[in-house]
Design a protein around this motif. Structure first.
Motif, PDB file in Angstrom:
ATOM      1  N   ALA A  82       0.833  -1.203   0.000  1.00 21.99           N
ATOM      2  CA  ALA A  82       0.000   0.000   0.000  1.00 21.99           C
ATOM      3  C   ALA A  82       0.869   1.255   0.000  1.00 21.99           C
ATOM      4  O   ALA A  82       0.609   2.219  -0.743  1.00 21.99           O
ATOM      5  N   LEU A  85       2.567   1.685  -3.478  1.00 23.04           N
ATOM      6  CA  LEU A  85       1.614   2.116  -4.499  1.00 23.04           C
ATOM      7  C   LEU A  85       1.248   3.591  -4.297  1.00 23.04           C
ATOM      8  O   LEU A  85       1.163   4.356  -5.263  1.00 23.04           O
ATOM      9  N   CYS A  86       1.029   3.970  -3.059  1.00 20.47           N
ATOM     10  CA  CYS A  86       0.680   5.365  -2.768  1.00 20.47           C
ATOM     11  C   CYS A  86       1.797   6.321  -3.173  1.00 20.47           C
ATOM     12  O   CYS A  86       1.558   7.345  -3.828  1.00 20.47           O
ATOM     13  N   TYR A  89       2.329   6.779  -6.918  1.00 23.32           N
ATOM     14  CA  TYR A  89       1.352   7.642  -7.568  1.00 23.32           C
ATOM     15  C   TYR A  89       1.229   9.012  -6.901  1.00 23.32           C
ATOM     16  O   TYR A  89       0.177   9.636  -6.932  1.00 23.32           O
ATOM     17  N   ALA A 105      -4.766   4.420   0.766  1.00 23.63           N
ATOM     18  CA  ALA A 105      -5.057   3.495  -0.325  1.00 23.63           C
ATOM     19  C   ALA A 105      -6.539   3.157  -0.366  1.00 23.63           C
ATOM     20  O   ALA A 105      -7.130   3.034  -1.448  1.00 23.63           O
ATOM     21  N   GLU A 108      -8.418   5.974  -1.980  1.00 26.25           N
ATOM     22  CA  GLU A 108      -8.196   6.070  -3.426  1.00 26.25           C
ATOM     23  C   GLU A 108      -8.805   4.894  -4.193  1.00 26.25           C
ATOM     24  O   GLU A 108      -8.788   4.879  -5.419  1.00 26.25           O
ATOM     25  N   TYR A 110      -7.751   1.663  -3.912  1.00 20.74           N
ATOM     26  CA  TYR A 110      -6.771   0.629  -4.234  1.00 20.74           C
ATOM     27  C   TYR A 110      -7.171  -0.749  -3.694  1.00 20.74           C
ATOM     28  O   TYR A 110      -6.670  -1.770  -4.183  1.00 20.74           O
ATOM     29  N   MET A 131      -4.662  -4.952  -6.346  1.00 21.72           N
ATOM     30  CA  MET A 131      -4.254  -3.642  -5.848  1.00 21.72           C
ATOM     31  C   MET A 131      -3.592  -2.812  -6.943  1.00 21.72           C
ATOM     32  O   MET A 131      -3.876  -1.626  -7.109  1.00 21.72           O
ATOM     33  N   ASN A 134      -6.256  -1.719  -9.472  1.00 22.83           N
ATOM     34  CA  ASN A 134      -7.090  -0.654  -8.924  1.00 22.83           C
ATOM     35  C   ASN A 134      -6.345   0.675  -8.867  1.00 22.83           C
ATOM     36  O   ASN A 134      -6.918   1.730  -9.168  1.00 22.83           O
ATOM     37  N   ALA A 135      -5.073   0.625  -8.485  1.00 26.15           N
ATOM     38  CA  ALA A 135      -4.282   1.850  -8.401  1.00 26.15           C
ATOM     39  C   ALA A 135      -4.102   2.471  -9.780  1.00 26.15           C
ATOM     40  O   ALA A 135      -4.218   3.693  -9.950  1.00 26.15           O
TER      41      ALA A 135
END
Length: 208
Positions: A82, A85-86, A89, A105, A108, A110, A131, A134-135
């Protein structure tokens, strides 16, 4: 991707280095990064993942374990995934770990279609795929533009952008072409260009 035996093994776990490679594929269409010194004592410069790890740390997407190591072969947790990914982005790398990133996450989207997870859980391949998808889908999607192919030399395509009515040309740009299908001169197409590499990442015929 899957395995040579035709399976995907959705219940298997992923390592931290494997997840960093997935992030690289999400964020860029560039070729695999060259092997590199990473600054981590447990990541040799010739390790297959060294270039990916260097990219992730240089871009403040991933960090180490706090003791000078990266633990590349350690299973990535839901909380770590998480966070990466955060930060990949655009979120700051200063949120409280792991809960701050779990909440970010969640906000958003995710974790859409996921349930029963904990930040400390070892992330399964199926969870990471969901995940990451979705991201990616949560990001603003750049619309395709309309242009006409004016030249193709086998390695690069020259596109002339169309006006708002799809007629005439108002601009010309030459970019490396990375589609498996050879473009045909004179064909009107929808196209999109990766902002980070300036490579044409999609090119599809425009129907009349």
């Amino acid at each position: 991707g899957g395995f040579p035996d035709g399976t995907f093994k959705p219940s298997d776990v992923l390592t931290r280095e494997q997840f960093v490679k997935i992030l690289y594929s999400l964020k860029t269409t560039a070729a695999a990064p060259a092997a590199s010194e990473t600054g981590f004592s447990d990541v040799a410069a010739d390790r297959w993942s060294a270039g990916y790890i260097k990219w992730a740390t240089d871009n403040r997407i991933a960090g180490g374990m706090g003791d000078g190591t990266f633990a590349p072969a350690l299973t990535v947790t839901i909380g770590q995934a998480a966070k990466m990914l955060c930060t990949a982005y655009g979120m700051p790398d200063t949120l409280a770990f792991p809960q701050g990133y779990i909440e970010a996450a969640q906000a958003e989207g995710y974790f859409k279609d996921m349930s029963g997870y904990q930040a400390s859980d070892q992330a399964k391949r199926s969870q990471i795929c969901l995940m990451a998808y979705n991201a990616y889908m949560a990001q603003p999607q750049k619309p395709a533009e309309i242009g006409i192919i004016t030249a193709f030399d086998g390695a690069a395509v020259t596109l002339a952008a169309a006006d708002e009515n799809g007629r005439g040309t108002i601009a010309s740009s030459k970019t490396d072409y990375v589609s498996p299908t050879d473009p045909i001169k004179g064909v009107w197409v929808y196209y999109a260009i990766d902002d980070s590499t300036q490579k044409t990442i999609s090119l599809s015929p425009k129907c009349a």
